[in-house]
Design an enzyme around this catalytic site. Structure first.
Site, mmCIF file in Angstrom:
data_model
loop_
_atom_site.group_PDB
_atom_site.id
_atom_site.type_symbol
_atom_site.label_atom_id
_atom_site.label_comp_id
_atom_site.label_asym_id
_atom_site.label_seq_id
_atom_site.Cartn_x
_atom_site.Cartn_y
_atom_site.Cartn_z
ATOM 1 C CB THR A 11 -1.116 0.035 1.201
ATOM 2 O OG1 THR A 11 -1.584 1.299 1.462
ATOM 3 C CG2 THR A 11 -0.117 -0.446 2.333
ATOM 4 C CG ASP A 12 -1.217 4.908 -1.324
ATOM 5 O OD1 ASP A 12 -1.859 4.252 -0.245
ATOM 6 O OD2 ASP A 12 -1.692 5.686 -1.598
ATOM 7 C CD GLU A 13 -3.623 3.441 3.920
ATOM 8 O OE1 GLU A 13 -3.564 3.468 5.502
ATOM 9 O OE2 GLU A 13 -4.831 3.150 3.503
ATOM 10 C CE1 TYR B 159 -3.283 -2.672 5.745
ATOM 11 C CE2 TYR B 159 -3.249 -0.270 5.039
ATOM 12 C CZ TYR B 159 -3.248 -1.625 4.687
ATOM 13 O OH TYR B 159 -3.264 -1.908 3.383
ATOM 14 C CE LYS C 126 0.239 -4.830 2.956
ATOM 15 N NZ LYS C 126 -0.115 -6.154 2.422
HETATM 16 P P1 NAD Z 1 -9.295 -7.594 2.243
HETATM 17 O O1 NAD Z 1 -9.391 -7.453 3.780
HETATM 18 O O2 NAD Z 1 -10.693 -7.206 1.427
HETATM 19 O O3 NAD Z 1 -9.092 -9.156 1.863
HETATM 20 C C1 NAD Z 1 -7.879 -9.716 2.695
HETATM 21 C C2 NAD Z 1 -8.310 -11.179 2.416
HETATM 22 O O4 NAD Z 1 -7.225 -11.999 3.138
HETATM 23 C C3 NAD Z 1 -9.569 -11.888 3.154
HETATM 24 O O5 NAD Z 1 -10.148 -12.654 2.149
HETATM 25 C C4 NAD Z 1 -9.299 -12.576 4.207
HETATM 26 O O6 NAD Z 1 -9.839 -13.617 4.638
HETATM 27 C C5 NAD Z 1 -7.887 -12.948 4.020
HETATM 28 N N1 NAD Z 1 -6.713 -13.256 4.908
HETATM 29 C C6 NAD Z 1 -6.830 -12.497 6.239
HETATM 30 N N2 NAD Z 1 -6.050 -12.972 7.400
HETATM 31 C C7 NAD Z 1 -5.511 -14.190 6.428
HETATM 32 C C8 NAD Z 1 -4.473 -15.041 6.960
HETATM 33 N N3 NAD Z 1 -3.941 -15.102 8.261
HETATM 34 N N4 NAD Z 1 -4.386 -16.141 6.108
HETATM 35 C C9 NAD Z 1 -4.959 -16.200 4.849
HETATM 36 N N5 NAD Z 1 -5.763 -15.500 4.548
HETATM 37 C C10 NAD Z 1 -6.107 -14.290 5.278
HETATM 38 O O7 NAD Z 1 -8.370 -6.853 1.595
HETATM 39 P P2 NAD Z 1 -7.963 -6.188 0.173
HETATM 40 O O8 NAD Z 1 -8.848 -4.698 0.244
HETATM 41 O O9 NAD Z 1 -8.492 -6.967 -0.833
HETATM 42 O O10 NAD Z 1 -6.501 -5.958 0.193
HETATM 43 C C11 NAD Z 1 -5.410 -6.794 -0.408
HETATM 44 C C12 NAD Z 1 -4.264 -6.234 -0.436
HETATM 45 O O11 NAD Z 1 -3.980 -5.264 -0.987
HETATM 46 C C13 NAD Z 1 -3.720 -6.389 1.176
HETATM 47 O O12 NAD Z 1 -2.439 -6.765 1.199
HETATM 48 C C14 NAD Z 1 -3.855 -4.824 1.393
HETATM 49 O O13 NAD Z 1 -2.630 -4.469 2.206
HETATM 50 C C15 NAD Z 1 -3.584 -4.299 0.043
HETATM 51 N N6 NAD Z 1 -3.864 -2.972 -0.408
HETATM 52 C C16 NAD Z 1 -5.247 -2.873 -0.282
HETATM 53 C C17 NAD Z 1 -5.855 -1.362 -0.766
HETATM 54 C C18 NAD Z 1 -7.253 -1.061 -0.794
HETATM 55 O O14 NAD Z 1 -7.415 -0.090 -1.141
HETATM 56 N N7 NAD Z 1 -8.102 -2.292 -0.336
HETATM 57 C C19 NAD Z 1 -4.948 -0.556 -0.955
HETATM 58 C C20 NAD Z 1 -3.564 -0.804 -1.245
HETATM 59 C C21 NAD Z 1 -3.058 -1.921 -0.888
HETATM 60 P P1 TYD Z 2 -10.724 3.705 3.940
HETATM 61 O O1 TYD Z 2 -11.892 3.081 2.689
HETATM 62 O O2 TYD Z 2 -10.928 3.322 5.283
HETATM 63 O O3 TYD Z 2 -9.144 3.726 3.355
HETATM 64 P P2 TYD Z 2 -8.125 4.110 3.879
HETATM 65 O O4 TYD Z 2 -8.141 4.790 5.405
HETATM 66 O O5 TYD Z 2 -7.062 3.135 3.975
HETATM 67 O O6 TYD Z 2 -7.401 5.296 3.199
HETATM 68 O O7 TYD Z 2 -11.160 5.406 3.838
HETATM 69 C C1 TYD Z 2 -10.931 6.291 3.050
HETATM 70 C C2 TYD Z 2 -10.880 7.675 3.635
HETATM 71 O O8 TYD Z 2 -12.498 7.853 3.867
HETATM 72 C C3 TYD Z 2 -10.060 8.031 4.678
HETATM 73 O O9 TYD Z 2 -9.588 9.250 4.495
HETATM 74 C C4 TYD Z 2 -11.153 7.890 6.026
HETATM 75 C C5 TYD Z 2 -12.401 8.130 5.509
HETATM 76 N N1 TYD Z 2 -13.692 7.587 5.917
HETATM 77 C C6 TYD Z 2 -14.654 8.478 6.172
HETATM 78 O O10 TYD Z 2 -14.531 9.645 6.115
HETATM 79 N N2 TYD Z 2 -15.740 7.933 6.737
HETATM 80 C C7 TYD Z 2 -15.805 6.606 6.792
HETATM 81 O O11 TYD Z 2 -16.793 6.088 7.159
HETATM 82 C C8 TYD Z 2 -14.682 5.815 6.373
HETATM 83 C C9 TYD Z 2 -14.960 4.069 6.414
HETATM 84 C C10 TYD Z 2 -13.692 6.345 6.118
#
Ligand code: NAD
Ligand code: TYD
Length: 368
Positions: free
Chosen positions: A147-149, A173, A177
């Site tokens: 992630t960019d975070e 989080y 990561k």
């Molecule tokens: P998500 O939470 O929707 O899915 C995570 C999946 O991992 C789930 O299916 C969960 O059951 C599985 N999981 C969790 N713990 C586990 C374990 N111990 N063993 C096996 N499986 C396990 O997450 P996502 O949004 O699909 O993110 C996927 C990846 O992308 C992550 O690594 C996250 O850090 C990264 N990422 C997500 C975003 C975003 O915007 N969602 C952005 C940047 C990076």
């Molecule tokens: P989120 O989807 O949790 O992603 P991240 O925190 O990883 O960027 O949230 C996106 C942005 O939206 C973040 O700045 C937090 C804000 N947010 C709200 O304002 N209200 C909400 O109910 C949620 C879930 C997020």
């Protein structure tokens, strides 16, 4: 059989076998759908623990796919990982599994350290052993999705995060990561393990679990519930349509250099409050049965998230110039598709609003 890439350290010829961790989650399941369409000859093994965020229904429509196997299991389970790598003859490990929600990491960081740090370490060790046992094949890949975070928070006029921006994670989080990213880096530098890493911005699209910003707002609008905007709503995120993320990983797997990191962005920086207004307008236009119209009447400002990062932005020059990838969707086109998806997939999201979900909701939004 067709040649996939011509390089010194080429990715293997098709068909390949890919282990997708977290393949029942949001991005992982989109990746599985994407890969099955692009490379129907490849075999995919999904390993997922099915936590609250994992959902077998995310893979609906692929049940009959002969080349897909689902295994429920934990990435911290070393004997299971060893067995899967060996018996399936894995070429590529695409690692999506994680605890992924900042708000949950604030409520309970333990699971984040366990899955994101120990889980990634377990996969790296298992894959290293497997790679060594097989004579260090140059076409093997360990692709770590991050992630960019990990780069922290930007001021309004700062340039976007590049691959050389120092790490400065601010939440449990992002810290977990960052820890996993450092391990991946070390496994390339120390052992020569053929790793790839991508750090991307906020994803959105189909199969996004209801507690994240975009699905939460879509679902609350459809139910006539308040739209909780944290703080002043001026926080900025870069939004990447999930299918664009999948195609970027595909490009990096085929054309990326082992040991390298690539940042993936959507070129779509938007303030949270503007994003919520866009969603309201789209729902006003596309939904026929809104309980409250216009939907923006539901917007409510709530207590800010502790340590809330102000701005994320990505400088994706390296991905564009070295890999030749750019996103296909704008935030307008991607949000329209996403709103349509939530409108037509009530059967997917309604069962997810479980008592557990309600309890989580109450805990986070006590002031709504
Ligand atoms: P998500 O939470 O929707 O899915 C995570 C999946 O991992 C789930 O299916 C969960 O059951 C599985 N999981 C969790 N713990 C586990 C374990 N111990 N063993 C096996 N499986 C396990 O997450 P996502 O949004 O699909 O993110 C996927 C990846 O992308 C992550 O690594 C996250 O850090 C990264 N990422 C997500 C975003 C975003 O915007 N969602 C952005 C940047 C990076
Ligand atoms: P989120 O989807 O949790 O992603 P991240 O925190 O990883 O960027 O949230 C996106 C942005 O939206 C973040 O700045 C937090 C804000 N947010 C709200 O304002 N209200 C909400 O109910 C949620 C879930 C997020």
């Amino acid at each position: 059989m067709r040649l996939v890439v011509e390089q010194n350290q080429a990715l293997s010829r098709e068909p390949r076998t890919i282990l997708v961790t977290g393949g029942a989650g949001f991005i992982g399941s989109n990746f599985v759908h994407y890969w099955c369409q692009q490379y129907p000859g490849d075999r995919i093994v999904v390993l997922d623990a099915l936590t609250y965020a994992g959902n077998r229904n995310n893979l609906a429509g692929l049940e009959g796919w002969a080349n897909l196997r689902f295994v429920q299991g934990d990435i911290c389970d070393r004997p299971l990982i060893d067995a899967l790598l060996q018996e399936e003859g894995i070429d590529i490990l695409a690692h999506f599994a994680a605890e992924s929600h900042v708000d949950r990491s604030i409520l309970g960081p333990d699971a984040f350290v366990r899955t994101n740090v120990i889980g990634t370490f377990t996969l790296l060790e298992a894959f290293r052993q497997y790679w060594l046992t097989n004579g260090q094949p140059t076409h093997f890949r360990f692709h770590h999705v991050s992630t960019d975070e990990v780069y922290g928070s930007l001021n309004p006029n700062d340039p976007g995060f590049s691959e050389t921006t120092p790490y400065a994670p601010n939440s449990p989080y992002s810290a977990s990561k960052a820890g996993s990213d450092h391990l991946v880096r070390a496994y390339y530098h120390t052992y020569g393990l053929p790793t790839l890493m991508t750090n991307c911005s906020n994803n959105y699209g189909p199969y996004h679990f209801p507690e994240k910003l975009i699905p939460l707002m879509c679902i609350n609008i459809l139910m006539g519930k308040g739209l909780p905007v944290y703080g002043d709503g001026q926080n900025i995120r870069d939004w990447l349509y999930v299918e664009d993320h999948c195609s970027a990983i595909d490009a990096v797997l085929h054309r990326g250099k082992p040991g390298e990191t690539y940042n993936i962005g959507g070129n779509n920086e938007v303030k949270n409050i503007d994003l919520v207004h866009k969603l309201c307008e789209l729902m006003d236009e596309l939904a026929t049965d809104l309980p409250v119209r216009p939907a923006h009447k539901l917007i409510t400002f709530v207590k800010d998230r502790p340590g809330h990062d102000r701005r994320y932005a990505i400088d994706a020059t390296k991905l564009r110039t070295e890999i030749g990838w750019t996103p296909a969707e704008t935030v307008e086109s991607g949000l329209r598709k996403t709103v349509q998806w939530y409108l037509t997939h009530r059967n997917w999201w309604q069962p997810l609003l479980s008592p557990e979900y309600q309890a989580y909701y109450k805990q986070v939004y006590t002031s709504v």
